[in-house]
Design a protein around this motif. Structure first.
Motif, mmCIF file in Angstrom:
data_model
loop_
_atom_site.group_PDB
_atom_site.id
_atom_site.type_symbol
_atom_site.label_atom_id
_atom_site.label_comp_id
_atom_site.label_asym_id
_atom_site.label_seq_id
_atom_site.Cartn_x
_atom_site.Cartn_y
_atom_site.Cartn_z
ATOM 1 N N MET A 187 -0.359 24.796 -1.361
ATOM 2 C CA MET A 187 0.984 25.297 -1.075
ATOM 3 C C MET A 187 1.894 24.111 -0.737
ATOM 4 N N GLY A 188 3.124 24.234 -1.109
ATOM 5 C CA GLY A 188 4.036 23.136 -0.812
ATOM 6 C C GLY A 188 5.493 23.538 -0.974
ATOM 7 N N ILE A 189 6.348 22.682 -0.507
ATOM 8 C CA ILE A 189 7.790 22.840 -0.653
ATOM 9 C C ILE A 189 8.361 21.522 -1.180
ATOM 10 N N SER A 190 9.606 21.572 -1.594
ATOM 11 C CA SER A 190 10.285 20.376 -2.090
ATOM 12 C C SER A 190 11.526 20.115 -1.237
ATOM 13 N N LEU A 191 11.999 18.887 -1.287
ATOM 14 C CA LEU A 191 13.210 18.480 -0.576
ATOM 15 C C LEU A 191 14.199 17.911 -1.583
ATOM 16 N N SER A 192 15.436 18.355 -1.490
ATOM 17 C CA SER A 192 16.464 17.805 -2.368
ATOM 18 C C SER A 192 16.881 16.433 -1.839
ATOM 19 N N PRO A 193 17.413 15.565 -2.699
ATOM 20 C CA PRO A 193 17.887 14.253 -2.223
ATOM 21 C C PRO A 193 18.933 14.372 -1.127
ATOM 22 N N ARG A 194 19.751 15.414 -1.183
ATOM 23 C CA ARG A 194 20.748 15.582 -0.126
ATOM 24 C C ARG A 194 20.105 15.918 1.211
ATOM 25 N N ALA A 195 19.081 16.766 1.195
ATOM 26 C CA ALA A 195 18.384 17.091 2.439
ATOM 27 C C ALA A 195 17.666 15.867 2.995
ATOM 28 N N ILE A 196 17.045 15.092 2.126
ATOM 29 C CA ILE A 196 16.366 13.868 2.568
ATOM 30 C C ILE A 196 17.362 12.900 3.190
ATOM 31 N N HIS A 197 18.497 12.737 2.539
ATOM 32 C CA HIS A 197 19.505 11.813 3.046
ATOM 33 C C HIS A 197 20.044 12.264 4.396
ATOM 34 N N ARG A 198 20.287 13.578 4.530
ATOM 35 C CA ARG A 198 20.837 14.078 5.784
ATOM 36 C C ARG A 198 19.838 13.974 6.930
ATOM 37 N N LEU A 199 18.584 14.369 6.685
ATOM 38 C CA LEU A 199 17.563 14.274 7.732
ATOM 39 C C LEU A 199 17.335 12.824 8.144
ATOM 40 N N SER A 200 17.331 11.923 7.168
ATOM 41 C CA SER A 200 17.144 10.507 7.482
ATOM 42 C C SER A 200 18.318 9.969 8.287
ATOM 43 N N THR A 201 19.521 10.424 7.966
ATOM 44 C CA THR A 201 20.707 9.966 8.694
ATOM 45 C C THR A 201 20.672 10.428 10.145
ATOM 46 N N ILE A 202 20.268 11.685 10.358
ATOM 47 C CA ILE A 202 20.198 12.210 11.727
ATOM 48 C C ILE A 202 19.129 11.475 12.538
ATOM 49 N N ALA A 203 17.961 11.263 11.917
ATOM 50 C CA ALA A 203 16.879 10.572 12.631
ATOM 51 C C ALA A 203 17.267 9.138 12.974
ATOM 52 N N THR A 204 17.974 8.463 12.072
ATOM 53 C CA THR A 204 18.401 7.093 12.333
ATOM 54 C C THR A 204 19.467 7.051 13.419
ATOM 55 N N LYS A 205 20.393 7.990 13.360
ATOM 56 C CA LYS A 205 21.464 8.035 14.363
ATOM 57 C C LYS A 205 20.917 8.323 15.748
ATOM 58 N N ASP A 206 19.932 9.229 15.827
ATOM 59 C CA ASP A 206 19.333 9.569 17.124
ATOM 60 C C ASP A 206 18.213 8.604 17.512
ATOM 61 N N ASN A 207 17.879 7.694 16.606
ATOM 62 C CA ASN A 207 16.786 6.746 16.856
ATOM 63 C C ASN A 207 15.505 7.485 17.232
ATOM 64 N N ASN A 208 15.187 8.511 16.430
ATOM 65 C CA ASN A 208 14.041 9.366 16.725
ATOM 66 C C ASN A 208 13.227 9.569 15.446
ATOM 67 N N PRO A 209 12.159 8.790 15.255
ATOM 68 C CA PRO A 209 11.336 8.970 14.060
ATOM 69 C C PRO A 209 10.523 10.253 14.076
ATOM 70 N N ASN A 210 10.453 10.935 15.229
ATOM 71 C CA ASN A 210 9.693 12.180 15.346
ATOM 72 C C ASN A 210 10.542 13.414 15.063
ATOM 73 N N LEU A 211 11.756 13.215 14.596
ATOM 74 C CA LEU A 211 12.630 14.347 14.293
ATOM 75 C C LEU A 211 12.103 15.112 13.088
ATOM 76 N N ALA A 212 12.076 16.436 13.178
ATOM 77 C CA ALA A 212 11.587 17.273 12.085
ATOM 78 C C ALA A 212 12.442 18.530 11.986
ATOM 79 N N LEU A 213 12.492 19.084 10.799
ATOM 80 C CA LEU A 213 13.205 20.336 10.554
ATOM 81 C C LEU A 213 12.182 21.463 10.489
ATOM 82 N N ARG A 214 12.261 22.391 11.414
ATOM 83 C CA ARG A 214 11.357 23.541 11.408
ATOM 84 C C ARG A 214 12.003 24.683 10.635
ATOM 85 N N VAL A 215 11.244 25.245 9.702
ATOM 86 C CA VAL A 215 11.705 26.374 8.889
ATOM 87 C C VAL A 215 10.735 27.526 9.107
#
Length: 216
Positions: free
Chosen positions: A101-129
């Motif tokens: 089983m798996g899911i995919s991530l769009s480039p926009r979602a990857i870019h946004r999640l990476s931007t938030i994690a970098t801004k918050d300086n938190n490599p443990n940031l995750a999106l729960r669905v």
């Protein structure tokens, strides 16, 4: 005996003025050089004729127009319509037929999640669905940003990882419905948000996209 001639002062002034004007010659040069009245702001603009450059002289190349890229836009080398499969790095699940089983991530979602994690300086940031029953179409999915250091994944959760270290966590029951879907990030008039698209078996959804029917 000379006769006396009397004249009033008004008549004398008029006679002198007439004599002075008659003594001045009419100047044709002044009338010839006088500029006629011309309302240039009403006249059409005169365009200069196009002159071809001489042989061997190249025309200047037009400069490219620079456009600022929004922070939520994908990189120019990627396309928002090309989702990338995420890797199950913790508690991978399989279907009844043994397929992962798996899911995919769009480039926009990857870019946004990476931007938030970098801004918050938190490599443990995750999106729960997660998916729960309710909404106007039977099911609805919920999303939230969590810190895995404070809320670690349980045995029922599957942790997916995409490019740039982006992380998405889905519980087992929700993954059974979201298997094969894509997490995207969209910008609309009502606001920007993460969305799940391409849910297999979904038959209809509401206008906001968070509530849907699914054929089980």
């Amino acid at each position: 005996m000379a006769s006396a001639f009397t004249m009033c002062i008004s008549c004398l002034r008029a006679a002198r003025t007439t004599t002075t004007r008659a003594s001045k010659p009419f100047s044709t040069a002044a009338s010839a050089t006088a500029r006629p009245l011309f309302l240039d702001f009403l006249a059409p603009a005169i365009r200069q004729p196009f002159k071809r450059p001489a042989a061997g002289i190249a025309l200047p190349k037009p400069q490219p127009v620079l456009r600022r890229r929004l922070a939520t836009e994908a990189s120019p080398t990627t396309s928002p319509s090309d989702p990338q499969p995420a890797r199950a790095v913790l508690h991978p699940r399989t279907t009844e037929s043994g397929e992962p089983m798996g899911i995919s991530l769009s480039p926009r979602a990857i870019h946004r999640l990476s931007t938030i994690a970098t801004k918050d300086n938190n490599p443990n940031l995750a999106l729960r669905v997660s998916i729960e029953s309710g909404g106007c179409h039977g099911f609805q999915y919920l999303m939230s940003l969590i810190d895995l250091a404070k809320e670690p994944a349980t045995e029922e959760d599957t942790l997916f990882e995409g490019d740039k270290g982006t992380k998405v966590i889905v519980d087992e029951s929700s993954l059974e419905l979201l298997n094969g879907s894509t997490v995207d990030y969209t910008m609309e008039l009502i606001g920007s948000q993460f969305k799940v698209t391409g849910i297999p078996g979904a038959t209809s959804s509401c206008g906001c996209g968070t509530s849907f029917d699914i054929k089980l």
